[in-house]
Design a protein around this motif. Structure first.
Motif, mmCIF file in Angstrom:
data_model
loop_
_atom_site.group_PDB
_atom_site.id
_atom_site.type_symbol
_atom_site.label_atom_id
_atom_site.label_comp_id
_atom_site.label_asym_id
_atom_site.label_seq_id
_atom_site.Cartn_x
_atom_site.Cartn_y
_atom_site.Cartn_z
ATOM 1 N N LYS A 184 66.255 63.798 88.254
ATOM 2 C CA LYS A 184 65.382 62.625 88.149
ATOM 3 C C LYS A 184 63.972 62.965 88.607
ATOM 4 O O LYS A 184 62.992 62.547 87.996
ATOM 5 C CB LYS A 184 65.943 61.469 88.990
ATOM 6 N N ALA A 185 63.862 63.743 89.688
ATOM 7 C CA ALA A 185 62.538 64.125 90.180
ATOM 8 C C ALA A 185 61.791 64.918 89.110
ATOM 9 O O ALA A 185 60.579 64.747 88.921
ATOM 10 C CB ALA A 185 62.672 64.948 91.460
ATOM 11 N N ILE A 204 60.253 59.611 95.874
ATOM 12 C CA ILE A 204 61.512 59.464 96.602
ATOM 13 C C ILE A 204 62.218 58.133 96.353
ATOM 14 O O ILE A 204 63.423 58.110 96.111
ATOM 15 C CB ILE A 204 61.299 59.690 98.116
ATOM 16 N N THR A 205 61.486 57.040 96.390
ATOM 17 C CA THR A 205 62.136 55.742 96.188
ATOM 18 C C THR A 205 62.857 55.695 94.857
ATOM 19 O O THR A 205 64.016 55.294 94.781
ATOM 20 C CB THR A 205 61.102 54.602 96.219
ATOM 21 N N GLU A 206 62.150 56.140 93.811
ATOM 22 C CA GLU A 206 62.739 56.037 92.486
ATOM 23 C C GLU A 206 63.956 56.956 92.311
ATOM 24 O O GLU A 206 64.948 56.569 91.697
ATOM 25 C CB GLU A 206 61.694 56.366 91.421
ATOM 26 N N LEU A 229 70.055 57.601 92.068
ATOM 27 C CA LEU A 229 71.263 58.123 92.704
ATOM 28 C C LEU A 229 72.249 56.991 92.935
ATOM 29 O O LEU A 229 73.440 57.110 92.665
ATOM 30 C CB LEU A 229 70.904 58.790 94.028
ATOM 31 N N GLN A 230 71.749 55.857 93.415
ATOM 32 C CA GLN A 230 72.594 54.705 93.661
ATOM 33 C C GLN A 230 73.240 54.243 92.369
ATOM 34 O O GLN A 230 74.433 53.969 92.310
ATOM 35 C CB GLN A 230 71.734 53.565 94.244
ATOM 36 N N GLU A 231 72.425 54.199 91.301
ATOM 37 C CA GLU A 231 72.905 53.795 89.983
ATOM 38 C C GLU A 231 74.012 54.725 89.501
ATOM 39 O O GLU A 231 75.049 54.287 89.025
ATOM 40 C CB GLU A 231 71.729 53.805 89.003
ATOM 41 N N ASN A 289 69.328 56.015 83.002
ATOM 42 C CA ASN A 289 68.320 56.381 83.982
ATOM 43 C C ASN A 289 67.966 57.852 83.975
ATOM 44 O O ASN A 289 66.987 58.248 84.570
ATOM 45 C CB ASN A 289 68.787 55.992 85.379
ATOM 46 N N ILE A 290 68.794 58.689 83.356
ATOM 47 C CA ILE A 290 68.501 60.126 83.356
ATOM 48 C C ILE A 290 68.534 60.630 81.923
ATOM 49 O O ILE A 290 69.530 60.480 81.228
ATOM 50 C CB ILE A 290 69.532 60.887 84.219
#
Lengths: 120, 176
Positions: free
Chosen positions: A50-51, B84-86, B91-93, A19-20
């Motif tokens: 991520k942002a 924000i949602t993504e 973060l959860q992952e 994911n990153i």
């Protein structure tokens, strides 16, 4: 004999996470080079990384979609510059457009101009 | 390029990472080199933007460390609420992955035998080994002894037989 999880372990774990894609340690370095920023929670770092990724994606996509290169399938510098001006959330980028002139180069050209004026 | 200079402001995300992201976002699109360079610098600007805003929010909350909450609020106030949602999902992952790793490592430690027990087992093994060795050595010694005895007996009977033979010869000589 406990296995300690130091920061670099967490960094590589998260970067190994699909994911990153951006290097988290570099993001942390950049954040810390901001004035007054002291300590950053690890999760806050993940969020920022991520942002930043999302930002790159949005910037590239909207620049391309609104740009002049769609027919030729190209993305140019001016496409990006235009997106920065037209999209409100990208306004903060106008500071770095056009390309930065290094201070010393500017001073040098200033000196040259003054010399030229003195000669006249 | 960025790392050779000591200037903090030259810190950027590595070009390769940006190129990869651009390729994934805009596959088959040609991107000019100066455009790529610009994206690299925009990244740094974005990070500074978020950090400064999050830092300010953090200072107002009188906390010392920038928390995820602060970052999320910063995104919202800067107009990036759509992210924000993504980011929350990621973060959860990340947390789930970290949790799995911690569980795995502690499971391994629990299967493991405590050190004192290991030491005790080691001593036991050594004692057993010493005993076996001693028994083996004794067996060998006894075998050697037996072999030596047998050899002695054989030698003795052979020489006895020889002596008997030679004394007979002497008797014969005397008779003549």
């Amino acid at each position: 004999m406990k296995m300690s999880q130091n920061n670099s372990d967490k960094d590589s774990h998260a970067s190994g996470n699909k994911n990153i894609s951006l290097p988290i340690s570099r993001v942390r370095l950049i954040m810390k080079s901001s004035p007054d920023v002291s300590s950053i929670n690890q999760d806050a770092l993940f969020l920022t990384t991520k942002a930043t990724e999302l930002f790159v994606q949005y910037l590239a996509l909207s620049s391309f979609n609104n740009g002049s290169g769609k027919d030729t399938n190209t993305l140019s510098y001016s496409d990006l510059a235009n997106a920065a001006e037209e999209t409100e959330t990208f306004h903060f980028l106008t500071d770095i457009l056009p390309k930065k002139i290094l201070a010393r180069d500017y001073l040098k050209s200033l000196e040259q101009m003054q010399e030229e004026e003195a000669d006249i | 390029m960025a790392s050779s200079s000591g200037n903090d402001d030259d810190l950027t995300i590595p070009r390769a990472a940006i190129n990869k992201m651009i390729k994934e976002t805009l596959p088959n699109v040609r991107v000019a080199n100066d455009a790529r360079e610009l994206v690299v610098n925009c990244c740094t600007e974005f990070i500074h933007l978020i950090s400064s805003e999050a830092n300010e929010i953090c200072n107002r909350s009188e906390k010392k460390t920038i928390s995820p909450e602060h970052v999320i609020n910063a995104l919202e106030s800067l107009g990036f609420a759509s992210y924000i949602t993504e980011v929350k999902d990621v973060l959860q992952e990340c947390k789930t992955v970290a949790l799995k790793r911690r569980k795995a490592s502690s499971r391994l430690e629990n299967l493991g035998i405590p050190e004192e027990e290991l030491l005790r087992q080691q001593q036991e093994l050594f004692a057993k080994a010493r005993q076996q060795q001693a028994e083996l050595a004794q067996q060998e010694w006894m075998q050697m002894q037996q072999a030596a005895q047998q050899a002695q007996m054989a030698a003795a009977s052979a020489s006895a037989a020889q002596q008997a033979g030679s004394s007979q010869d002497e008797d014969e000589e005397d008779d003549i």
